[in-house]
Design an enzyme around this catalytic site. Structure first.
Site, PDB file in Angstrom:
ATOM      1  N   ALA A   1       0.812  -1.220   0.000  1.00  0.00           N
ATOM      2  CA  ALA A   1       0.000   0.000   0.000  1.00  0.00           C
ATOM      3  C   ALA A   1       0.842   1.264   0.000  1.00  0.00           C
ATOM      4  CB  ALA A   1      -0.933  -0.009   1.210  1.00  0.00           C
TER       5      ALA A   1
ATOM      6  N   THR B   1      -0.083   5.097  -1.717  1.00  0.00           N
ATOM      7  CA  THR B   1      -0.641   6.188  -0.920  1.00  0.00           C
ATOM      8  C   THR B   1      -0.180   7.539  -1.472  1.00  0.00           C
ATOM      9  OG1 THR B   1       1.201   5.921   0.646  1.00  0.00           O
ATOM     10  CG2 THR B   1      -0.904   4.887   1.225  1.00  0.00           C
TER      11      THR B   1
ATOM     12  N   PHE C   1      -6.114   1.009   3.347  1.00  0.00           N
ATOM     13  CA  PHE C   1      -7.314   0.536   4.036  1.00  0.00           C
ATOM     14  C   PHE C   1      -7.049   0.142   5.482  1.00  0.00           C
ATOM     15  CE2 PHE C   1      -9.527  -1.039  -0.116  1.00  0.00           C
ATOM     16  CZ  PHE C   1      -9.697   0.291  -0.483  1.00  0.00           C
ATOM     17  N   ARG C   2      -5.802  -0.252   5.785  1.00  0.00           N
ATOM     18  CA  ARG C   2      -5.505  -0.767   7.123  1.00  0.00           C
ATOM     19  C   ARG C   2      -5.042   0.311   8.095  1.00  0.00           C
ATOM     20  NH1 ARG C   2      -5.315  -6.344   6.804  1.00  0.00           N
ATOM     21  NH2 ARG C   2      -5.353  -7.126   4.672  1.00  0.00           N
TER      22      ARG C   2
ATOM     23  N   GLN D   1       0.614  -6.299  -3.904  1.00  0.00           N
ATOM     24  CA  GLN D   1      -0.520  -6.520  -3.007  1.00  0.00           C
ATOM     25  C   GLN D   1      -1.653  -5.541  -3.304  1.00  0.00           C
ATOM     26  OE1 GLN D   1       2.546  -6.373   0.401  1.00  0.00           O
ATOM     27  NE2 GLN D   1       0.848  -7.505   1.309  1.00  0.00           N
TER      28      GLN D   1
ATOM     29  N   HIS E   1      -3.535  -9.944  -4.821  1.00  0.00           N
ATOM     30  CA  HIS E   1      -4.821  -9.716  -4.161  1.00  0.00           C
ATOM     31  C   HIS E   1      -5.909  -9.328  -5.164  1.00  0.00           C
ATOM     32  CE1 HIS E   1      -2.602  -8.867  -0.105  1.00  0.00           C
ATOM     33  NE2 HIS E   1      -2.740 -10.150  -0.365  1.00  0.00           N
TER      34      HIS E   1
ATOM     35  N   CYS F   1     -25.134 -10.813 -12.869  1.00  0.00           N
ATOM     36  CA  CYS F   1     -24.503 -11.170 -14.129  1.00  0.00           C
ATOM     37  C   CYS F   1     -25.468 -10.982 -15.307  1.00  0.00           C
ATOM     38  CB  CYS F   1     -24.012 -12.613 -14.075  1.00  0.00           C
ATOM     39  SG  CYS F   1     -23.228 -13.198 -15.605  1.00  0.00           S
TER      40      CYS F   1
ATOM     41  N   SER G   1       4.246  -3.346   4.651  1.00  0.00           N
ATOM     42  CA  SER G   1       4.536  -3.514   6.076  1.00  0.00           C
ATOM     43  C   SER G   1       5.008  -4.925   6.395  1.00  0.00           C
ATOM     44  CB  SER G   1       3.283  -3.188   6.905  1.00  0.00           C
ATOM     45  OG  SER G   1       2.212  -4.048   6.517  1.00  0.00           O
TER      46      SER G   1
ATOM     47  N   ASN H   1      10.528   1.412   2.832  1.00  0.00           N
ATOM     48  CA  ASN H   1       9.253   1.590   3.534  1.00  0.00           C
ATOM     49  C   ASN H   1       9.400   2.728   4.540  1.00  0.00           C
ATOM     50  OD1 ASN H   1       6.523   0.486   3.725  1.00  0.00           O
ATOM     51  ND2 ASN H   1       7.046  -0.018   5.848  1.00  0.00           N
TER      52      ASN H   1
END
Length: 261
Positions: A26, A30, A37-38, A105, A125, A158, A200, A224
């Protein structure tokens, strides 16, 4: 490394490498305006992930409505975001012929916008920019679904079988893509450099990919803002913004000519 500048040290390692595996999280997006989201105030501090599991999505119309409500909030942000210098740096590594595999991710599609190819990218993901019917497998145009929801269709179905349509992201409790996950771990063991950007390293199985590389004796670079559980195993750790750090690393690796202009 002997030098005091971690970006220069990382750049020198990158310059000497030929089979680089990159893992992004993430923190690389950003800086393009994609919320983590976390993080505090992020999506999962406002919604209970336990109420949005894959099993609940399958069973409950109400869960599907809530899921699509959240997806409708986040989709335009991802659709309209632009890649930053860190995404461009990863694309430059590929253009230079040094990339073995990019594993991200993130579900925002920014690596593709920056020029990273589908052939060497694994979205471990999934992607929020695509949607699939869980019943018949039909692909659905995400922009069309977005328009339908805004027009009042709270839970799109659908077009082909009236089945359950879901954004092509991996939900809580949903199985990871087996082939792609296996390919990511295999590449980590075959690399000559593992580069982590903006992760992370606490979400598995993705966090296990650099662990696999370290176990295979592959040198590890971590970029990071905050410390990670693998910092002590890394050859170089750069604590800083992904864009600025990767720009300096690519320049030190003599790859600036491969950056998009």
């Amino acid at each position: 490394m002997t030098g005091s500048d971690p970006c220069r040290n990382a750049g020198e390692m990158l310059r000497r490498s030929e089979r680089v595996v990159v893992l992004t999280g993430a923190g690389i997006s950003t800086e393009s305006g994609i919320p983590d989201f976390r993080s505090p105030g992020g999506l999962w501090s406002r919604y209970d992930p336990a109420a949005l599991t894959y099993d609940r999505f399958l069973r409950s119309e109400e869960t599907r409505r809530l899921y699509w409500d959240i997806a409708t909030q986040s989709y335009p942000v991802m659709r309209d975001a632009e890649p930053n210098a860190a995404h461009q740096a990863v694309a430059a590594i590929e253009k230079a012929g040094k990339l073995l595999l990019l594993v991200t991710q993130n579900v925002d599609g920014l690596h593709a916008k920056a020029g990273s190819t589908r052939e060497r990218t694994i979205e471990i993901h999934g992607s929020a920019l695509r949607a699939t019917c869980l019943d018949c497998g039909a692909e659905h145009d995400r922009e069309d679904l977005h328009r339908r929801i805004l027009a009042g269709e709270a839970v799109p179905v659908c077009d082909w079988c009236a089945g359950r349509v879901k954004p092509a992201t991996v939900s809580f409790g949903q199985a990871m893509p087996e082939r792609e996950t296996a390919a990511a771990f295999a590449a980590a063991g075959d690399a000559d450099l593992m580069l982590v950007i903006g992760s992370s390293l606490v979400v598995y199985p993705a966090a296990g990919i650099p662990e696999c590389a370290v176990d295979a004796g592959v040198p590890l670079i971590i970029v990071n803002r905050e410390p990670t559980p693998l910092d002590s195993a890394a050859a170089v750790v750069v604590h800083g913004a992904a864009s600025e750090s990767m720009s300096r690393i690519v320049e030190a690796a003599h790859l600036a000519s491969f950056l998009a202009h």
